[in-house]
Design an enzyme around this catalytic site. Structure first.
Site, PDB file in Angstrom:
ATOM      1  N   MET A   1       0.837  -1.199   0.000  1.00 24.82           N
ATOM      2  CA  MET A   1       0.000   0.000   0.000  1.00 24.82           C
ATOM      3  C   MET A   1       0.872   1.249   0.000  1.00 24.82           C
ATOM      4  SD  MET A   1      -3.195  -0.894   0.028  1.00 24.82           S
ATOM      5  CE  MET A   1      -3.583  -2.581  -0.395  1.00 24.82           C
ATOM      6  N   CYS A   2       0.299   2.242  -0.390  1.00 26.04           N
ATOM      7  CA  CYS A   2       1.068   3.496  -0.531  1.00 26.04           C
ATOM      8  C   CYS A   2       1.662   3.936   0.815  1.00 26.04           C
ATOM      9  CB  CYS A   2       0.184   4.624  -1.042  1.00 26.04           C
ATOM     10  SG  CYS A   2      -0.825   4.189  -2.459  1.00 26.04           S
TER      11      CYS A   2
END
Ligand code: GLN
Length: 244
Positions: A1-2
């Protein structure tokens, strides 16, 4: 995920904030250590917002990995600001990789990043978007869950204060998109608001300012991990953390 990062403090080089620390945001684009999902890198884009005028967030976004984006050591090294909000992206499977899908999303003084995924998107987000004017939805920067969240949050910011808006969106998605990962980061150049829902976040506040970051930027023992399901409000005077 970012991974995302917010800074408030003395005016400094935006490029310096992005590369600050041995575990800087740029390092987290290729060597994150606390992803809590299957992704191993954040190679699908990069973006940074800064404020040189209190009414307007300026932004650079790209679909390049941050480690290869020459703007970080180039133009952004000479841009100076006392507030920065930046993100590196690992696209959720099935979502487009384009510059406009990279956070931060900006409007006026606001800048927004989402680290996570809306489970059941787009159906689960549709009830929240029902109140958003169609023109605003048509102007959405990309066909992603995060851009859709930004449309909803931007609309709610017209009537409510930021902390209440982020709480309401998490509460709504608890019902319509259970098990979503909802780490939000919102800034207006003076303050930062962040949530933790199933993702990592740490804060560091000292005389040099406030940093809110998905992962600590260095080994400084003053980094505080933020518990899951918290709302963080940061100003240049300090940080408060409350339960969502
Ligand atoms: N789901 C969002 C996107 O695809 C955010 C991705 C992330 O946090 N990895 O852009």
């Amino acid at each position: 995920m970012c991974r995302h990062l917010g800074y408030l403090g003395p005016v400094t080089s935006v490029g310096d904030i992005l590369t600050r620390g041995e575990h800087s945001l740029v390092v987290q684009s290729w060597a994150p250590t606390d992803m809590r999902c299957d992704a191993v890198a954040n190679a699908d884009g990069f973006g940074a917002a800064w404020w040189d005028d209190p009414t307007t967030a300026s932004v650079h976004v790209s679909a390049m990995p941050a480690w290869g984006d020459p703007v970080i050591g180039g133009a952004l090294a000479s841009v100076r600001s006392g507030a920065v909000l930046a993100a590196v992206r690992s696209a959720t499977s099935g979502m487009p990789v384009t510059p406009t899908a990279s956070a931060p999303f900006v409007d006026g003084r606001w800048a927004f990043s989402h680290n996570g995924v809306v489970r059941g998107w787009p159906e689960s987000l549709a009830p929240l978007a029902a109140d958003v004017p169609v023109v605003d939805l048509l102007r959405q920067p990309a066909a992603t869950d995060s851009a859709g969240l930004w449309s909803v949050i931007r609309h709610r910011l017209r009537d409510d204060e930021p902390g209440a808006v982020l709480r309401s969106v998490v509460a709504d998605l608890d019902r319509t998109g259970p098990h979503s990962r909802l780490n939000f980061l919102l800034g207006d150049g003076d303050s930062l608001w962040a949530t933790t829902v199933h993702h990592s976040l740490s804060v560091l506040a000292d005389d040099d300012g406030v940093l809110v970051s998905s992962e600590p930027l260095d080994a400084d023992p003053r980094w505080q991990p933020v518990p899951d399901r918290s709302l963080v409000v940061a100003t240049r005077d300090g940080v408060t953390v409350t339960d969502l």
